[in-house]
Design a protein around this motif. Structure first.
Motif, PDB file in Angstrom:
ATOM      1  N   ILE A 131      40.621  24.041  39.893  1.00 41.85           N
ATOM      2  CA  ILE A 131      41.028  25.147  40.776  1.00 41.85           C
ATOM      3  C   ILE A 131      42.538  25.207  40.891  1.00 41.85           C
ATOM      4  N   GLU A 132      43.167  24.055  41.083  1.00 43.13           N
ATOM      5  CA  GLU A 132      44.616  24.016  41.278  1.00 43.13           C
ATOM      6  C   GLU A 132      45.364  24.488  40.030  1.00 43.13           C
ATOM      7  N   THR A 158      44.723  28.265  39.404  1.00 40.66           N
ATOM      8  CA  THR A 158      45.430  29.065  40.412  1.00 40.66           C
ATOM      9  C   THR A 158      46.917  29.136  40.092  1.00 40.66           C
ATOM     10  N   LYS A 159      47.481  28.002  39.713  1.00 39.67           N
ATOM     11  CA  LYS A 159      48.896  27.973  39.335  1.00 39.67           C
ATOM     12  C   LYS A 159      49.162  28.883  38.148  1.00 39.67           C
ATOM     13  N   LYS A 177      48.970  32.571  39.213  1.00 40.84           N
ATOM     14  CA  LYS A 177      50.145  32.922  40.023  1.00 40.84           C
ATOM     15  C   LYS A 177      51.398  33.064  39.171  1.00 40.84           C
ATOM     16  N   ASP A 213      44.966  37.728  45.324  1.00 37.10           N
ATOM     17  CA  ASP A 213      44.565  36.395  45.793  1.00 37.10           C
ATOM     18  C   ASP A 213      44.138  35.550  44.592  1.00 37.10           C
ATOM     19  N   PRO A 214      45.083  34.908  43.910  1.00 36.27           N
ATOM     20  CA  PRO A 214      44.760  34.117  42.707  1.00 36.27           C
ATOM     21  C   PRO A 214      43.735  33.020  42.952  1.00 36.27           C
ATOM     22  N   GLU A 215      43.841  32.321  44.091  1.00 37.32           N
ATOM     23  CA  GLU A 215      42.900  31.222  44.340  1.00 37.32           C
ATOM     24  C   GLU A 215      41.479  31.735  44.498  1.00 37.32           C
ATOM     25  N   THR A 255      40.336  34.429  43.234  1.00 35.20           N
ATOM     26  CA  THR A 255      39.946  34.887  41.896  1.00 35.20           C
ATOM     27  C   THR A 255      39.420  33.723  41.068  1.00 35.20           C
ATOM     28  N   VAL A 256      40.090  32.582  41.155  1.00 35.22           N
ATOM     29  CA  VAL A 256      39.641  31.380  40.431  1.00 35.22           C
ATOM     30  C   VAL A 256      38.262  30.944  40.931  1.00 35.22           C
ATOM     31  N   ARG A 257      38.060  30.994  42.258  1.00 31.99           N
ATOM     32  CA  ARG A 257      36.763  30.588  42.801  1.00 31.99           C
ATOM     33  C   ARG A 257      35.648  31.506  42.291  1.00 31.99           C
TER      34      ARG A 257
END
Length: 206
Positions: free
Chosen positions: A143-144, A147-148, A151, A160-162, A164-166
């Motif tokens: 996830i990290e 997300t990076k 972004k 909301d990138p995080e 979106t990853v979820r």
């Protein structure tokens, strides 16, 4: 034999024992589940002493974590490569599609990984630390890093990138669980490339 040669020899032997223990532990966990696996059984399967198993891993929980890390370390190498600067210069549609395709293929073709996931899910009620270990060792870093990447890529402007990853990870995990682990591919068949293309389009064009 010099001191340096002895140290190399001892390190090689230790690494060989570690490999044997991880292999034996994987076999026992898949065959007996977490609760039904003992350090004695692992030692017999690995053909080492129980003291050796304890000296290398401490206890069963640490051993389980080590087996999980060993199982997934190569599977998520493509995700980890998103930390490399050149990934930000490439078309995100190509990068994300390639990453998801490789991850899906790795998981679909690896029955041991699927069976290991069944253990984690099935035993998570009695042993919540197993589920937490999966989240810490697999889900959280993925996830990290993703997300990076979302972004940082100049071609992506996501609200909301995080989240979106979820959504992306949740879709992929559910697809594998339904199609492979629950045998849904015989009832509600769907090609993985359709899911990957849809996700990639939503992220890069949405």
């Amino acid at each position: 034999m010099t001191k340096s040669d002895r140290q190399i020899s001892e390190r090689t032997k230790s690494e060989a024992k570690t490999t044997a223990i991880l292999s034996g532990a994987m076999k026992e966990f898949l065959q007996n589940g977490y609760a039904g696996t003992s350090m004695d059984k692992v030692a017999k399967s690995a053909r080492v002493s129980k003291a050796t198993v304890y000296s290398h891993f401490g206890d069963k929980e640490n051993l389980f974590n080590a087996v999980m890390q060993d199982l997934v370390k190569d599977k998520f190498q493509q995700v980890m490569s998103l930390e490399k600067p050149q990934s930000l210069e490439q078309d995100p549609q190509v990068v994300l599609s390639g990453m998801m395709t490789k991850m899906l293929a790795n998981i679909q073709n690896n029955r041991s990984f699927q069976d290991f996931m069944r253990i984690i899910i099935g035993e998570s009620g009695r042993f919540p630390e197993l589920a937490k270990a999966y989240v810490n060792n697999v889900a959280k870093p993925t996830i990290e890093i993703l997300t990076k990447y979302l972004k940082s890529h100049p071609a992506l402007e996501l609200a909301d990138p995080e989240a979106t990853v979820r959504v992306m990870m949740g879709t992929m995990v559910y697809f594998v669980m339904l199609q492979e682990m629950l045998h849904g591919k015989d009832i509600v068949p769907l090609e993985g490339d359709r899911v990957i293309k849809t996700l990639t389009d939503l992220i890069t064009e949405g």
